[in-house]
Motif scaffolding. Structure first.
Motif, PDB file in Angstrom:
ATOM      1  N   TRP A   1       0.865  -1.190   0.000  1.00 40.87           N
ATOM      2  CA  TRP A   1       0.000   0.000   0.000  1.00 40.87           C
ATOM      3  C   TRP A   1       0.901   1.239   0.000  1.00 40.87           C
ATOM      4  O   TRP A   1       1.673   1.469   0.929  1.00 40.87           O
ATOM      5  N   LYS A   2       0.794   2.033  -1.048  1.00 39.89           N
ATOM      6  CA  LYS A   2       1.724   3.160  -1.207  1.00 39.89           C
ATOM      7  C   LYS A   2       1.232   4.424  -0.516  1.00 39.89           C
ATOM      8  O   LYS A   2       2.014   5.294  -0.149  1.00 39.89           O
ATOM      9  N   ASP A   3      -0.097   4.550  -0.382  1.00 41.61           N
ATOM     10  CA  ASP A   3      -0.622   5.791   0.186  1.00 41.61           C
ATOM     11  C   ASP A   3      -2.066   5.573   0.638  1.00 41.61           C
ATOM     12  O   ASP A   3      -2.905   5.156  -0.173  1.00 41.61           O
ATOM     13  N   ALA A   4      -2.350   5.855   1.887  1.00 41.03           N
ATOM     14  CA  ALA A   4      -3.719   5.651   2.395  1.00 41.03           C
ATOM     15  C   ALA A   4      -4.632   6.831   2.060  1.00 41.03           C
ATOM     16  O   ALA A   4      -5.853   6.717   2.163  1.00 41.03           O
ATOM     17  N   ARG A   5      -4.041   7.950   1.645  1.00 35.66           N
ATOM     18  CA  ARG A   5      -4.852   9.165   1.518  1.00 35.66           C
ATOM     19  C   ARG A   5      -5.902   9.113   0.401  1.00 35.66           C
ATOM     20  O   ARG A   5      -7.051   9.525   0.636  1.00 35.66           O
ATOM     21  N   PRO A   6      -5.570   8.608  -0.825  1.00 34.92           N
ATOM     22  CA  PRO A   6      -6.615   8.618  -1.869  1.00 34.92           C
ATOM     23  C   PRO A   6      -7.849   7.810  -1.476  1.00 34.92           C
ATOM     24  O   PRO A   6      -8.980   8.250  -1.673  1.00 34.92           O
ATOM     25  N   ALA A   7      -7.644   6.616  -0.882  1.00 34.16           N
ATOM     26  CA  ALA A   7      -8.793   5.792  -0.496  1.00 34.16           C
ATOM     27  C   ALA A   7      -9.566   6.450   0.642  1.00 34.16           C
ATOM     28  O   ALA A   7     -10.805   6.448   0.655  1.00 34.16           O
ATOM     29  N   ALA A   8      -8.826   7.037   1.595  1.00 35.05           N
ATOM     30  CA  ALA A   8      -9.502   7.693   2.721  1.00 35.05           C
ATOM     31  C   ALA A   8     -10.333   8.885   2.231  1.00 35.05           C
ATOM     32  O   ALA A   8     -11.407   9.169   2.765  1.00 35.05           O
ATOM     33  N   ARG A   9      -9.815   9.560   1.179  1.00 31.02           N
ATOM     34  CA  ARG A   9     -10.549  10.731   0.651  1.00 31.02           C
ATOM     35  C   ARG A   9     -11.883  10.334   0.032  1.00 31.02           C
ATOM     36  O   ARG A   9     -12.874  11.023   0.200  1.00 31.02           O
ATOM     37  N   VAL A  10     -11.912   9.182  -0.680  1.00 25.37           N
ATOM     38  CA  VAL A  10     -13.152   8.823  -1.384  1.00 25.37           C
ATOM     39  C   VAL A  10     -14.107   7.988  -0.522  1.00 25.37           C
ATOM     40  O   VAL A  10     -15.275   7.850  -0.862  1.00 25.37           O
ATOM     41  N   CYS A  11     -13.604   7.437   0.577  1.00 21.21           N
ATOM     42  CA  CYS A  11     -14.450   6.558   1.396  1.00 21.21           C
ATOM     43  C   CYS A  11     -15.584   7.374   2.031  1.00 21.21           C
ATOM     44  O   CYS A  11     -15.336   8.294   2.805  1.00 21.21           O
ATOM     45  N   PRO A  12     -16.843   7.062   1.701  1.00 21.62           N
ATOM     46  CA  PRO A  12     -17.942   7.923   2.147  1.00 21.62           C
ATOM     47  C   PRO A  12     -18.272   7.808   3.629  1.00 21.62           C
ATOM     48  O   PRO A  12     -18.957   8.672   4.181  1.00 21.62           O
ATOM     49  N   THR A  13     -17.794   6.744   4.288  1.00 29.47           N
ATOM     50  CA  THR A  13     -18.175   6.560   5.693  1.00 29.47           C
ATOM     51  C   THR A  13     -17.007   6.713   6.659  1.00 29.47           C
ATOM     52  O   THR A  13     -17.188   6.558   7.862  1.00 29.47           O
ATOM     53  N   GLY A  14     -15.814   6.952   6.113  1.00 32.29           N
ATOM     54  CA  GLY A  14     -14.638   7.035   6.990  1.00 32.29           C
ATOM     55  C   GLY A  14     -14.176   5.656   7.439  1.00 32.29           C
ATOM     56  O   GLY A  14     -13.455   5.523   8.436  1.00 32.29           O
ATOM     57  N   ALA A  15     -14.564   4.600   6.695  1.00 33.66           N
ATOM     58  CA  ALA A  15     -14.115   3.253   7.063  1.00 33.66           C
ATOM     59  C   ALA A  15     -12.611   3.123   6.874  1.00 33.66           C
ATOM     60  O   ALA A  15     -11.940   2.422   7.616  1.00 33.66           O
ATOM     61  N   ILE A  16     -12.073   3.795   5.859  1.00 27.32           N
ATOM     62  CA  ILE A  16     -10.622   3.876   5.712  1.00 27.32           C
ATOM     63  C   ILE A  16     -10.198   5.240   6.227  1.00 27.32           C
ATOM     64  O   ILE A  16     -10.744   6.268   5.825  1.00 27.32           O
ATOM     65  N   SER A  17      -9.257   5.225   7.150  1.00 25.66           N
ATOM     66  CA  SER A  17      -8.808   6.500   7.720  1.00 25.66           C
ATOM     67  C   SER A  17      -7.312   6.411   8.021  1.00 25.66           C
ATOM     68  O   SER A  17      -6.732   5.318   7.994  1.00 25.66           O
ATOM     69  N   HIS A  18      -6.716   7.548   8.273  1.00 24.54           N
ATOM     70  CA  HIS A  18      -5.296   7.540   8.657  1.00 24.54           C
ATOM     71  C   HIS A  18      -5.046   8.663   9.643  1.00 24.54           C
ATOM     72  O   HIS A  18      -5.774   9.661   9.694  1.00 24.54           O
ATOM     73  N   GLU A  19      -3.987   8.434  10.436  1.00 26.38           N
ATOM     74  CA  GLU A  19      -3.614   9.429  11.440  1.00 26.38           C
ATOM     75  C   GLU A  19      -2.109   9.602  11.330  1.00 26.38           C
ATOM     76  O   GLU A  19      -1.358   8.631  11.496  1.00 26.38           O
ATOM     77  N   ASP A  20      -1.667  10.797  10.992  1.00 27.10           N
ATOM     78  CA  ASP A  20      -0.233  11.028  10.810  1.00 27.10           C
ATOM     79  C   ASP A  20       0.335  11.707  12.045  1.00 27.10           C
ATOM     80  O   ASP A  20      -0.284  12.621  12.610  1.00 27.10           O
ATOM     81  N   SER A  21       1.501  11.248  12.470  1.00 30.71           N
ATOM     82  CA  SER A  21       2.203  11.997  13.511  1.00 30.71           C
ATOM     83  C   SER A  21       3.696  11.938  13.191  1.00 30.71           C
ATOM     84  O   SER A  21       4.291  10.851  13.174  1.00 30.71           O
ATOM     85  N   GLY A  22       4.261  13.097  12.854  1.00 26.14           N
ATOM     86  CA  GLY A  22       5.651  13.172  12.418  1.00 26.14           C
ATOM     87  C   GLY A  22       5.832  12.373  11.140  1.00 26.14           C
ATOM     88  O   GLY A  22       5.099  12.561  10.165  1.00 26.14           O
ATOM     89  N   ASP A  23       6.805  11.434  11.151  1.00 31.82           N
ATOM     90  CA  ASP A  23       7.044  10.641   9.940  1.00 31.82           C
ATOM     91  C   ASP A  23       6.373   9.267  10.039  1.00 31.82           C
ATOM     92  O   ASP A  23       6.798   8.316   9.407  1.00 31.82           O
ATOM     93  N   ARG A  24       5.346   9.140  10.893  1.00 24.98           N
ATOM     94  CA  ARG A  24       4.618   7.874  11.042  1.00 24.98           C
ATOM     95  C   ARG A  24       3.163   8.053  10.644  1.00 24.98           C
ATOM     96  O   ARG A  24       2.593   9.135  10.815  1.00 24.98           O
TER      97      ARG A  24
END
Ligand code: SF4
Length: 299
Positions: free
Chosen positions: A40-63
């Motif tokens: 998985w190269k990037d969680a952001r595109p899927a999180a952006r289109v997911c209508p319910t927030g089922a895919i999400s991400h939390e960034d802190s620093g370089d993690r």
């Protein structure tokens, strides 16, 4: 008379042999999405289109912690269209006894452009979650859990009366629930019946995000159901509030109002998913059995 008998003989048995065999589903049936976490190269595109927030991400620093929450997923497939590392399967047996068993998370290190650099933590699956909790729980609790499970199996294993409660659904789940009484799925072969009154019920099958208008009715229905009783939350709305979440009219998932014994994800969950969840609740199946993907070309 002979015409009817002849037709019955020529039609043969239409009832599925599930759960002895895998669910027979159309190739177009949509089940849970699967993420190729390692690539998985990037969680952001899927999180952006997911209508319910089922895919999400939390960034802190370089993690980055990336999550897939099946309780919120409506199996729409938009994430798979946005990201080649995700595919939508037709796996529908997703029921779980705990809300957190529906959550999978992985940790990545990030590149300067915020794409994934390296998978640091293998995704923690529901099975891993169950193992961790089992290892961490005290012996007394395990014993108590075992006794409760044995009691549920003894009491409900062979006969179960179900009261369906629509706490605010769109009726998509109800359409699938009604199919359980058809000759194809035939819920009654398990000794299970739908009843009209909670006073006759062992299990409440609750659909919909719980609307504020239905909160009191749901609580009263629960109180009117004799103990021991089981509560099964049906569909993404019942599991988490789904597309509606919590707002001025909705309290979100059923577990915000009642203690829930089993969660059945899906939008709506098909009859195989419902059977899997109900049988899981009475201890006749283990949650998320390891099976090959469902056969295609069936009902
Ligand atoms: S299938 Fe739809 S709801 Fe489920 S994770 Fe993908 S985009 Fe979100």
């Amino acid at each position: 008379m002979f015409g009817i008998l002849g037709k019955s003989v020529s039609t043969g048995i239409v009832t599925t042999s599930y759960p002895a065999t895998a669910p027979e589903l159309s190739g177009r049936a949509r089940g849970r999405p699967e993420i190729d976490w390692a690539n998985w190269k990037d969680a952001r595109p899927a999180a952006r289109v997911c209508p319910t927030g089922a895919i999400s991400h939390e960034d802190s620093g370089d993690r980055r912690v990336a999550r897939l929450d099946l309780a919120k997923c409506i199996f729409c497939g938009l994430c798979a269209e946005a990201d080649t590392a995700i595919r939508v399967t037709n796996i529908c047996e997703c029921a779980a006894r705990a809300r957190q068993d529906l959550l999978t998370a992985a940790t990545y290190s990030l590149k300067p452009d915020l794409t994934h650099n390296k998978l640091l933590d293998a995704p923690s699956s529901s099975a891993a979650g169950r193992r961790e909790r089992t290892a961490g729980s005290s012996e007394a609790l395990e014993r108590l859990g075992g006794q409760i499970k044995a009691q549920v199996e003894k009491i409900f294993g062979r006969s179960l009366h179900i009261r369906e409660v629509d706490a605010g659904s769109c009726n998509g789940c109800e359409v699938e629930i009604v199919a359980l009484n058809s000759p194809v799925y035939d819920l009654e072969r398990f000794g299970m019946h739908f009843v009209a009154s909670p006073r006759h019920a062992d299990m409440l099958l609750v659909t919909g995000p719980v609307t504020r208008n239905m909160e009191l009715a749901l609580k009263k229905t629960y109180d009117a159901t004799p103990e021991p009783r089981l509560v099964v939350a049906v569909g993404a709305c019942g599991c988490s509030g789904g597309i509606f979440g919590q707002n001025y009219a909705s309290l979100g998932g059923v577990d915000n109002v009642l203690p829930v014994d089993v969660y059945i994800p899906g939008c709506p969950p098909n009859p195989f998913a419902l059977l899997h969840g109900i049988l899981t609740a009475v201890g006749r199946l283990e949650p998320r059995e390891v099976r090959p993907e469902p056969r295609t070309g069936g009902v």
